[in-house]
Design an enzyme around this catalytic site. Structure first.
Site, PDB file in Angstrom:
ATOM      1  CG  ASP A   7      61.200  25.215  56.287  1.00 51.83           C
ATOM      2  OD1 ASP A   7      61.214  26.086  57.180  1.00 51.83           O
ATOM      3  OD2 ASP A   7      61.462  25.467  55.091  1.00 51.83           O
ATOM      4  CD  GLU A  67      63.120  27.708  59.909  1.00 46.95           C
ATOM      5  OE1 GLU A  67      64.080  27.410  59.181  1.00 46.95           O
ATOM      6  OE2 GLU A  67      62.155  28.402  59.541  1.00 46.95           O
ATOM      7  CG  ASP A 139      59.853  25.581  51.495  1.00 46.76           C
ATOM      8  OD1 ASP A 139      60.182  26.388  52.379  1.00 46.76           O
ATOM      9  OD2 ASP A 139      59.408  25.931  50.387  1.00 46.76           O
TER      10      ASP A 139
END
Length: 177
Positions: A7, A67, A139
């Protein structure tokens, strides 16, 4: 196969590492890299790159689940996110890893069964699916969710991403005890 989920961010970068073998998910490691606010963007990108190189050498993942860029209202934030993603991609490419990208909506759909799920809902499902003994940072759980999403996509690459929770109900053997 070992999968590294990322992430990306220039303030916090979440990472999650899982093993996916014979339809079983196994938690290996996770955490986040907190980047100092006083550092310049190039310094932060250097830290991201070297941190990932160390993680990759230690855990030896074969693929990175990252991501995808999504639309931000703040263009400056989107550009910083793009830079962080570039550092991640470069680390993976330098060590010959396959890079796969998923949108936040795809990841949430795969993990929670709802593309609009909250970060807290993702954290809850990631904790259940991987049988974590502690609650991960947001996260960190997003990064683990990306790794889980990729494991699911590897199992059925042509199908749309479905909820792991629904899949688990049908296949309880997938989660190692």
């Amino acid at each position: 196969m070992i999968i590294l989920g990322i992430d990306p961010g220039t303030q916090l970068l979440g990472f999650g590492i899982i093993s996916y073998e014979k339809n079983h998910l196994t938690y290996l490691a996770s955490g986040y890299l907190e980047l100092p606010t006083g550092h310049s963007l190039p310094q932060k990108l250097d830290e991201i790159y070297h941190h990932l190189i160390r993680l990759i050498k230690k855990y030896k993942p074969k693929e990175i689940s990252l991501e995808n860029v999504f639309v931000h209202q703040n263009v400056k934030s989107a550009l910083k996110l793009g830079h962080a993603r570039g550092a991640v991609i470069l680390a993976g490419v330098h060590l010959n890893l396959k890079i796969c990208e998923y949108s936040p909506k795809e990841m949430k759909m795969a993990v929670v069964g709802n593309g609009n799920a909250s970060k807290e809902q993702v954290r809850f499902m990631v904790s259940k699916l991987l049988q974590l003994s502690r609650e991960p940072a947001l996260d960190e759980s997003d990064a683990l969710g990306l790794a889980i999403c990729h494991a699911h996509r590897m199992k059925s690459p042509r199908s749309s991403v479905k909820s792991w929770s629904e899949y688990i109900k049908q296949h309880p053997e997938i989660v190692k005890k």
